[in-house]
Design an enzyme around this catalytic site. Structure first.
Site, PDB file in Angstrom:
ATOM      1  N   THR A 166       2.513  70.087  -5.314  1.00 24.45           N
ATOM      2  CA  THR A 166       3.897  70.344  -5.065  1.00 24.45           C
ATOM      3  C   THR A 166       4.680  69.784  -6.057  1.00 24.45           C
ATOM      4  OG1 THR A 166       3.387  70.028  -2.577  1.00 24.45           O
ATOM      5  CG2 THR A 166       5.599  69.857  -3.360  1.00 24.45           C
ATOM      6  N   VAL A 195       1.155  76.882   6.549  1.00 27.89           N
ATOM      7  CA  VAL A 195       2.319  76.001   5.910  1.00 27.89           C
ATOM      8  C   VAL A 195       2.137  74.415   5.938  1.00 27.89           C
ATOM      9  CG1 VAL A 195       4.726  75.802   6.704  1.00 27.89           C
ATOM     10  CG2 VAL A 195       3.656  77.998   7.113  1.00 27.89           C
ATOM     11  N   ASP A 197       3.445  70.646   4.474  1.00 26.79           N
ATOM     12  CA  ASP A 197       4.790  69.708   4.622  1.00 26.79           C
ATOM     13  C   ASP A 197       6.032  70.001   3.919  1.00 26.79           C
ATOM     14  OD1 ASP A 197       3.095  68.704   2.353  1.00 26.79           O
ATOM     15  OD2 ASP A 197       4.730  67.613   1.837  1.00 26.79           O
ATOM     16  N   GLY A 220      -0.701  68.104   2.623  1.00 26.75           N
ATOM     17  CA  GLY A 220       0.108  68.247   3.748  1.00 26.75           C
ATOM     18  C   GLY A 220      -0.130  67.892   5.192  1.00 26.75           C
TER      19      GLY A 220
END
Ligand code: GLY
Length: 299
Positions: A166, A195, A197, A220
């Site tokens: 990220t 999906v 975080d 995540g």
């Protein structure tokens, strides 16, 4: 009000031959956002612009350069948050949008907080954002990684996840408003539809003018379990940003064996960051500094 901007380009075991690219990438993102802030731009504009730079840079796991999922496709998540109003815009599992963070900004202008998949791509089309060929987001490095993973019968996501991660940005503007922006291609070989975080308010990001802002990076599944970003912002009631970041990450490590890092900015413009991964690519600039501080810190 003194302005401040902090960006990161992921927390992981960045190899020696990729350090320069990471430092250059976060520096360019920082300078882009800083010029906007300096000219009186909003924290939201500065964070979106900084994250767009990293989405366009194949060095990072966001936009072009994203990891591929288990079926060899890119699925990206992104979000923005306005610390003045607590407005949020987020998208998840999008594959045909070159700059998901800008699409997240469009979601913020609707009555919704999070839009996923085809619905998000339809919104992009309606908003006039260019859709791209999903294959244009795939770089040779990630195609090779994916090929190798398919051949590895022992591939396991949690233990292998030392990869790119990220990107994120936090800003404080002249009006005292905080904002957060975040974008990711998620984790390598993830299940289609998984999906992380990053598009989840409170887990991957948070911004509140009354306290501070945080962007998380890392695995995540660990970050979500401890709602890391809101937790780090809440810790600002007791700690400075450096220690709020440290305590949040240490607690995540202790409680769920989570791996990652976070950047934190408080309402007065103080910056902190911490990671329990081998390295984290970061950059920040506060008005009291003569020059930006950029690096790939090791622990
Ligand atoms: N931190 C990014 C993800 O797990 O998707």
């Amino acid at each position: 009000m003194p302005i401040a901007l902090v960006v990161h380009g992921g927390a992981w075991a960045i190899p020696a031959d990729e350090l320069t690219a990471h430092e250059q990438g976060v520096r360019t993102a920082l300078m882009t956002g800083w010029q906007l802030l300096k000219a009186g731009g909003t924290a939201l504009d500065a964070t979106e612009a900084a994250v767009r730079v990293m989405e366009d840079d194949p060095t990072f796991d966001a936009g072009v350069g994203s990891f591929l999922n288990a079926v060899g496709k890119v699925e990206m998540d992104a979000a923005v948050m306005d610390g003045r109003t607590l407005d949020v815009g987020a998208v998840a599992a999008v594959g045909r949008v070159r700059n998901p963070v800008t699409l997240a900004r469009h979601v913020m202008a609707t009555e919704h907080v999070l839009v996923v998949g085809e619905g998000a791509e339809a919104l992009a089309e309606a908003a006039g954002l260019p859709l791209c060929d999903p294959m244009s987001l795939v770089v040779p490095r990630e195609r090779m990684r994916w090929d190798a993973q398919q051949l590895d019968p022992h591939f396991k996501l949690e233990t292998s996840f030392r990869g790119h991660d990220t990107v994120g940005a936090l800003a404080l503007d002249r009006d005292g408003n905080l904002a957060a922006a975040i974008s990711t291609g998620g984790t390598p070989n993830k299940l289609p539809g998984r999906v992380g975080d990053s598009p989840l308010v409170g887990s991957g990001f948070y911004a509140d003018n009354l306290a501070g802002a945080c962007c998380a990076t890392g695995w995540g599944e660990g970050i979500m379990r401890v709602v890391l970003a809101k937790h780090a912002v809440d810790l600002l009631a007791h700690y400075d940003p450096a220690n709020a970041a440290r305590v949040a990450i240490e607690q995540m490590g202790a409680r769920v064996n989570g791996l990652g890092g976070c950047i934190v900015l408080d309402y007065s413009g103080r910056v902190g960051f911490f990671h329990n991964t081998p390295r984290m690519a970061f950059g920040y600039w506060c008005e009291e500094f003569d020059a930006p501080r950029v690096g790939t810190t090791a622990r």
